[in-house]
Design a protein around this motif. Structure first.
Motif, mmCIF file in Angstrom:
data_model
loop_
_atom_site.group_PDB
_atom_site.id
_atom_site.type_symbol
_atom_site.label_atom_id
_atom_site.label_comp_id
_atom_site.label_asym_id
_atom_site.label_seq_id
_atom_site.Cartn_x
_atom_site.Cartn_y
_atom_site.Cartn_z
ATOM 1 N N ARG A 1 7.723 13.282 -1.477
ATOM 2 C CA ARG A 1 6.633 13.245 -0.498
ATOM 3 C C ARG A 1 5.558 12.245 -0.922
ATOM 4 N NH1 ARG A 1 6.611 14.102 4.630
ATOM 5 N NH2 ARG A 1 4.536 14.303 5.481
ATOM 6 N N ASP A 2 5.190 12.344 -2.199
ATOM 7 C CA ASP A 2 4.125 11.445 -2.652
ATOM 8 C C ASP A 2 4.604 9.995 -2.676
ATOM 9 O OD1 ASP A 2 1.363 11.228 -3.694
ATOM 10 O OD2 ASP A 2 2.436 10.224 -5.306
ATOM 11 N N THR B 1 -2.948 10.338 -7.083
ATOM 12 C CA THR B 1 -1.730 9.886 -7.759
ATOM 13 C C THR B 1 -1.709 8.373 -7.972
ATOM 14 O OG1 THR B 1 -0.580 9.824 -5.622
ATOM 15 C CG2 THR B 1 -0.317 11.811 -6.943
ATOM 16 N N GLU C 1 10.240 9.498 3.790
ATOM 17 C CA GLU C 1 10.643 10.502 2.803
ATOM 18 C C GLU C 1 12.127 10.844 2.935
ATOM 19 O OE1 GLU C 1 8.862 14.394 2.968
ATOM 20 O OE2 GLU C 1 9.496 14.871 0.916
ATOM 21 N N ARG D 1 4.325 8.681 0.778
ATOM 22 C CA ARG D 1 2.913 8.443 1.060
ATOM 23 C C ARG D 1 2.453 7.128 0.394
ATOM 24 N NH1 ARG D 1 -0.447 12.343 3.150
ATOM 25 N NH2 ARG D 1 1.032 14.043 3.007
ATOM 26 N N SER D 2 2.923 6.925 -0.831
ATOM 27 C CA SER D 2 2.543 5.703 -1.545
ATOM 28 C C SER D 2 3.114 4.465 -0.875
ATOM 29 C CB SER D 2 3.053 5.751 -2.988
ATOM 30 O OG SER D 2 2.389 6.764 -3.695
ATOM 31 N N ASP E 1 8.480 12.414 -6.986
ATOM 32 C CA ASP E 1 8.046 13.355 -5.951
ATOM 33 C C ASP E 1 8.247 12.634 -4.617
ATOM 34 O OD1 ASP E 1 6.356 14.440 -3.918
ATOM 35 O OD2 ASP E 1 5.159 15.452 -5.437
ATOM 36 N N GLN F 1 -6.262 12.230 -1.823
ATOM 37 C CA GLN F 1 -5.220 11.230 -1.546
ATOM 38 C C GLN F 1 -5.175 10.154 -2.638
ATOM 39 O OE1 GLN F 1 -2.935 11.140 0.992
ATOM 40 N NE2 GLN F 1 -3.653 13.204 1.475
ATOM 41 N N ASN G 1 1.376 6.311 -9.780
ATOM 42 C CA ASN G 1 2.109 5.316 -8.995
ATOM 43 C C ASN G 1 2.004 3.929 -9.625
ATOM 44 O OD1 ASN G 1 2.892 7.222 -7.108
ATOM 45 N ND2 ASN G 1 1.001 6.994 -5.953
ATOM 46 N N ARG H 1 -4.475 3.859 -0.107
ATOM 47 C CA ARG H 1 -4.783 5.265 -0.397
ATOM 48 C C ARG H 1 -6.184 5.646 0.085
ATOM 49 N NH1 ARG H 1 -1.321 9.495 -2.053
ATOM 50 N NH2 ARG H 1 0.590 8.497 -2.685
#
Lengths: 206, 206
Positions: B158-159, A186, B139, B162-163, B156, A183, A190, A171
């Protein structure tokens, strides 16, 4: 503080800023001394080499970070809250760094690990120790959370701690690439997933 | 293949290897040409600058990786299995790279993002596009998993994507630091946590 230690501090400060901005390999001792406003002769009075300087920069950064992590992760708050405190402090550190440097500088340790792991064994060894120490500190909190029924019973505490450190590094890399400290926003949520936190143990709305 | 394109390929191959081993800033055009066995005059026939060369190295690597990701993530297997395929391929790529180079070289994109985000806007922009494209691809699979009830309803997408990209980058960084591709071995299991996969949708033993 005498003139001598002033010069040493100026060199360390300049080196840290330059390493954060440009990495290690592209830097020269002369450039560091110019930025520090210190004659090159002084440099070798304090440091045997650029590598010795970089190791000192790493150690000083880790001393400060370890102190902060110990306070946050060793507080009397609930285990998951302590992890949240750590993530918030990490985001805040990147925000403050951005304000100072104009751009997100990322993680000094992660940057150097990416750049030097295959090039400078002494730096690689030091970074390995630091990452292992970070994983140790986070694992202790996960063990507490698990014992309290606030992490899934099947969670491998060592691997979960490793994943959380990896998640922070990933991140922070995205934050640097996108110049966007949000960024990191979250990370906590997570981590609740990584720790398989039971629904009943999650704060409202998470 | 004529002599001309041979020389271009040799330069690209040498540049990629050197960038993986030593990063971008510390490299010079003369060194790349020596490693490629190509006269320096040829270099500027093919590339306007070291930066132009680096962008071509990035683009060629992404073209190959995008192709592989498309095949794995677009297959007819169940969504979570496709993610597992991707993680296994990523670990295998690091193992193969280690066999070839003698050490885990890490992620070309992650390494360059850590090194150059604050220094070379053209490379930063390209890397931003690549990471966004990776997040898009992951995604899509998460959306499918969620629609099929194989990811938590509160995720989520998208997140989470990203994670997962952050998790890959962080784990590859640890693999490089520890020279140990097995650091990627729990990516899939950790992603099930990130995706809040319901117990009923988890394969046995996970």
């Amino acid at each position: 503080m005498g003139r001598t230690s002033d010069a040493r501090n100026k060199i360390l400060e300049a080196a840290r800023t330059l390493i954060e901005q440009r990495g290690y390999s592209a830097l020269g001792v002369a450039e560091i001394c110019t930025a520090a406003g210190v004659p090159k002769g002084s440099f070798y009075h304090f440091f045997a080499s650029k590598q010795a300087l970089a190791l000192t920069v790493i150690d000083e950064h880790w001393t400060a970070q370890q102190q902060q992590w110990s306070e946050l992760l060793g507080s009397d708050r609930a285990p998951l809250e302590r992890l949240r405190d750590l993530f918030e402090a990490t985001e805040e550190f990147q925000r403050a760094g951005r304000q100072e440097a104009g751009l997100v500088v990322g993680c000094l340790f992660g940057n150097l690990a990416a750049e030097l792991s295959n090039q400078v064994p002494e730096i690689r060894d030091r970074l390995q120790e630091i990452f292992e120490a970070q994983i140790d500190m986070i694992e202790k909190v996960i063990v507490e959370a698990k014992d309290a029924g606030q992490a899934g019973p099947a969670v491998d505490t060592r691997d979960a701690a490793r994943s959380i450190v990896a998640q922070i590094e990933g991140r922070v890399l995205l934050a640097k690439l996108l110049d966007d400290p949000a960024q990191l926003g979250t990370l906590w949520q997570n981590s609740l997933g990584l720790l398989q936190v039971p629904a009943a143990a999650r704060p409202a709305g998470v």
